[in-house]
Design a protein around this motif. Structure first.
Motif, mmCIF file in Angstrom:
data_model
loop_
_atom_site.group_PDB
_atom_site.id
_atom_site.type_symbol
_atom_site.label_atom_id
_atom_site.label_comp_id
_atom_site.label_asym_id
_atom_site.label_seq_id
_atom_site.Cartn_x
_atom_site.Cartn_y
_atom_site.Cartn_z
ATOM 1 N N TYR A 35 -2.701 11.048 -3.214
ATOM 2 C CA TYR A 35 -1.684 10.054 -3.518
ATOM 3 C C TYR A 35 -1.964 8.758 -2.762
ATOM 4 C CZ TYR A 35 3.057 8.235 -4.330
ATOM 5 O OH TYR A 35 4.129 7.474 -4.717
ATOM 6 N N LEU A 36 -2.556 8.897 -1.572
ATOM 7 C CA LEU A 36 -2.899 7.739 -0.748
ATOM 8 C C LEU A 36 -4.196 7.084 -1.184
ATOM 9 C CD1 LEU A 36 -2.578 5.959 1.835
ATOM 10 C CD2 LEU A 36 -3.756 7.783 3.080
ATOM 11 N N ASN A 37 -5.229 7.903 -1.446
ATOM 12 C CA ASN A 37 -6.553 7.361 -1.727
ATOM 13 C C ASN A 37 -7.374 8.382 -2.514
ATOM 14 O OD1 ASN A 37 -9.162 6.245 -1.632
ATOM 15 N ND2 ASN A 37 -8.830 5.369 0.393
ATOM 16 N N GLY A 191 -9.582 2.976 5.115
ATOM 17 C CA GLY A 191 -9.728 3.171 3.685
ATOM 18 C C GLY A 191 -9.070 2.067 2.881
ATOM 19 N N PHE A 192 -9.524 1.926 1.656
ATOM 20 C CA PHE A 192 -8.946 0.964 0.709
ATOM 21 C C PHE A 192 -8.797 1.667 -0.630
ATOM 22 C CE2 PHE A 192 -9.672 -1.962 -2.843
ATOM 23 C CZ PHE A 192 -8.638 -2.862 -2.653
ATOM 24 N N SER A 193 -7.651 1.505 -1.268
ATOM 25 C CA SER A 193 -7.437 2.102 -2.591
ATOM 26 C C SER A 193 -6.684 1.130 -3.480
ATOM 27 C CB SER A 193 -6.679 3.432 -2.475
ATOM 28 O OG SER A 193 -5.522 3.305 -1.662
ATOM 29 N N TYR A 216 -3.709 -0.553 -1.376
ATOM 30 C CA TYR A 216 -3.456 0.029 -0.063
ATOM 31 C C TYR A 216 -4.643 -0.263 0.853
ATOM 32 C CZ TYR A 216 0.248 3.180 -1.866
ATOM 33 O OH TYR A 216 1.377 3.703 -2.415
ATOM 34 N N ILE A 217 -4.360 -0.609 2.090
ATOM 35 C CA ILE A 217 -5.345 -0.580 3.168
ATOM 36 C C ILE A 217 -4.747 0.287 4.271
ATOM 37 C CG2 ILE A 217 -6.608 -1.895 4.908
ATOM 38 C CD1 ILE A 217 -6.507 -4.304 3.060
ATOM 39 N N HIS A 218 -5.436 1.350 4.634
ATOM 40 C CA HIS A 218 -4.925 2.239 5.673
ATOM 41 C C HIS A 218 -6.010 2.455 6.719
ATOM 42 C CE1 HIS A 218 -7.010 5.887 3.906
ATOM 43 N NE2 HIS A 218 -6.936 5.115 2.836
ATOM 44 N N ALA A 219 -5.603 2.501 7.967
ATOM 45 C CA ALA A 219 -6.559 2.624 9.061
ATOM 46 C C ALA A 219 -5.881 3.246 10.277
ATOM 47 C CB ALA A 219 -7.138 1.252 9.424
ATOM 48 N N GLY A 220 -6.702 3.801 11.146
ATOM 49 C CA GLY A 220 -6.188 4.393 12.377
ATOM 50 C C GLY A 220 -7.292 5.128 13.105
ATOM 51 N N GLN A 239 0.386 -3.768 -1.125
ATOM 52 C CA GLN A 239 0.726 -4.990 -1.846
ATOM 53 C C GLN A 239 0.732 -4.718 -3.346
ATOM 54 O OE1 GLN A 239 -1.454 -8.514 -0.825
ATOM 55 N NE2 GLN A 239 -0.481 -9.766 -2.382
ATOM 56 N N GLN A 240 1.750 -5.238 -4.012
ATOM 57 C CA GLN A 240 1.842 -5.158 -5.465
ATOM 58 C C GLN A 240 2.512 -6.427 -5.964
ATOM 59 O OE1 GLN A 240 3.873 -1.730 -7.067
ATOM 60 N NE2 GLN A 240 2.887 -1.950 -9.042
ATOM 61 N N SER A 241 1.773 -7.205 -6.738
ATOM 62 C CA SER A 241 2.235 -8.507 -7.194
ATOM 63 C C SER A 241 2.603 -9.348 -5.969
ATOM 64 C CB SER A 241 3.410 -8.335 -8.158
ATOM 65 O OG SER A 241 3.790 -9.572 -8.709
#
Length: 331
Positions: A35-37, A191-193, A216-220, A239-241
């Motif tokens: 669901y995330l990536n 990650g980027f999705s 989505y950009i997620h990191a850690g 981000q969306q629109s």
């Protein structure tokens, strides 16, 4: 007071529609990896993984609250990963329902011989069916001032719906880097999705209305404090629109040697929206987690701070030959 709550809820819903708000999302977002990536498909320390997820939101202000249910399955096959997930969203007195089915595939590229630096790339495809029972809805044209005023269900609504359901295609993609050397003090990941890559048309009235892409950009990083304690500070940018959202979180795990159980916990702040507390446990192949949202948005006067609950459950079937287990990110 009840009327005040209703008015705040109605105003908030109209504001979201005008701003083309984001798709629904989860608080325990990385508990449901695909669901995330899509790149996380098949990134499993075992032969296969099954995950179930449930979310109930706005029960305090809505007669029929938002409910989200998800179930997914994925497995690694060599450097490949294959999986699928089914998601169902349901909300509102008109029984608005969105049912989504997706198939995922990912490919893992080790960047060194020890397979400690890894990049995975994934893609998802499927369809979403959205439907609503508009006969259950009421409209201002059905209110009359005759005989003292009131609602008359026999009066026409003068609304013209193109149909009760439609189906749209889905295409998503993602990429993930992680450092998987388990003995290391730090195991960073980023990650980027991207979702809704086809920007499908969706409308109940046959008008032009594209669903915008979502990013989505997620990191850690996992920080191994000791052999029995770890922390995972992490961030998610969506981000969306014209809408964007920042989520900051920190998960923690403490290993109880006597019972061979990891006690899990976490705190999350979703900017200007919610504060989330998470608890859970991991034993052998099982992971169970529970989270609760405390609402911090403009709906706080109506919700009294009550947001939503989430429950997640994951089972990973371990390989008999542990030497062949895929090295995975330590999330």
């Amino acid at each position: 007071m009840k009327m005040k709550k209703i008015l705040i809820l109605i105003c908030s819903v109209f504001a979201l529609n005008a701003g083309r708000a984001q798709d629904w999302h989860l608080s325990m977002y990385d508990a449901a990896p695909m669901y995330l990536n899509p790149a996380m498909t098949g990134v499993v320390e075992g032969e296969w993984r099954i995950h179930a997820h449930y979310r109930n939101q706005w029960n305090s202000v809505n007669f029929k609250p938002f409910n989200t249910g998800l179930i997914s399955f994925d497995a690694p096959v060599g450097n490949w990963g294959f999986g699928g997930q089914i998601i169902n969203y349901r909300a509102g007195i008109g029984n608005y329902n969105a049912l989504q089915g997706l198939a995922s595939v990912a490919y893992t590229i080790p960047l060194n011989k020890k397979r400690s630096h890894v990049i995975t790339m994934g893609v998802q495809g499927g369809v979403t069916q959205k439907k609503v029972e508009y006969q259950l809805l009421t409209f201002n044209n059905q209110y009359t001032t005759q005989n003292g005023g009131g609602f008359d269900s026999n009066m026409p609504s003068n609304e013209s719906f193109g149909g009760q359901s439609f189906i749209t295609p889905d295409l998503n993609a993602g990429i993930l880097y992680y450092y998987a050397r388990q003995q290391s003090r730090l195991n960073p990941f980023v990650g980027f999705s991207a979702f809704n890559l086809l920007e499908p048309q969706e409308s109940w009235f046959g008008s032009s209305n594209k669903l915008p892409m979502r990013f989505y950009i997620h990191a850690g990083t996992r920080i191994n404090i000791t052999e029995t304690i770890y922390l995972i500070p992490k961030a998610l940018w969506m981000q969306q629109s014209t809408f964007n959202e920042l989520t900051l979180a920190c998960d923690a795990g403490f290993y109880l040697k006597g019972s061979e159980v990891y006690v899990l916990g976490g705190l999350t702040y979703r900017n200007k929206d919610a504060f989330i507390a998470t608890i859970g446990a991991k034993k052998a192949n099982y992971i169970a987690k529970f989270s609760y949202d405390t609402n911090l948005s403009q709906l706080t006067p109506a919700s009294n701070g009550r947001g939503g609950i989430e429950i997640s459950f994951t089972y990973m079937h371990q390989k008999k030959d542990k030497k062949k287990v895929k090295v995975c990110p330590q999330l």
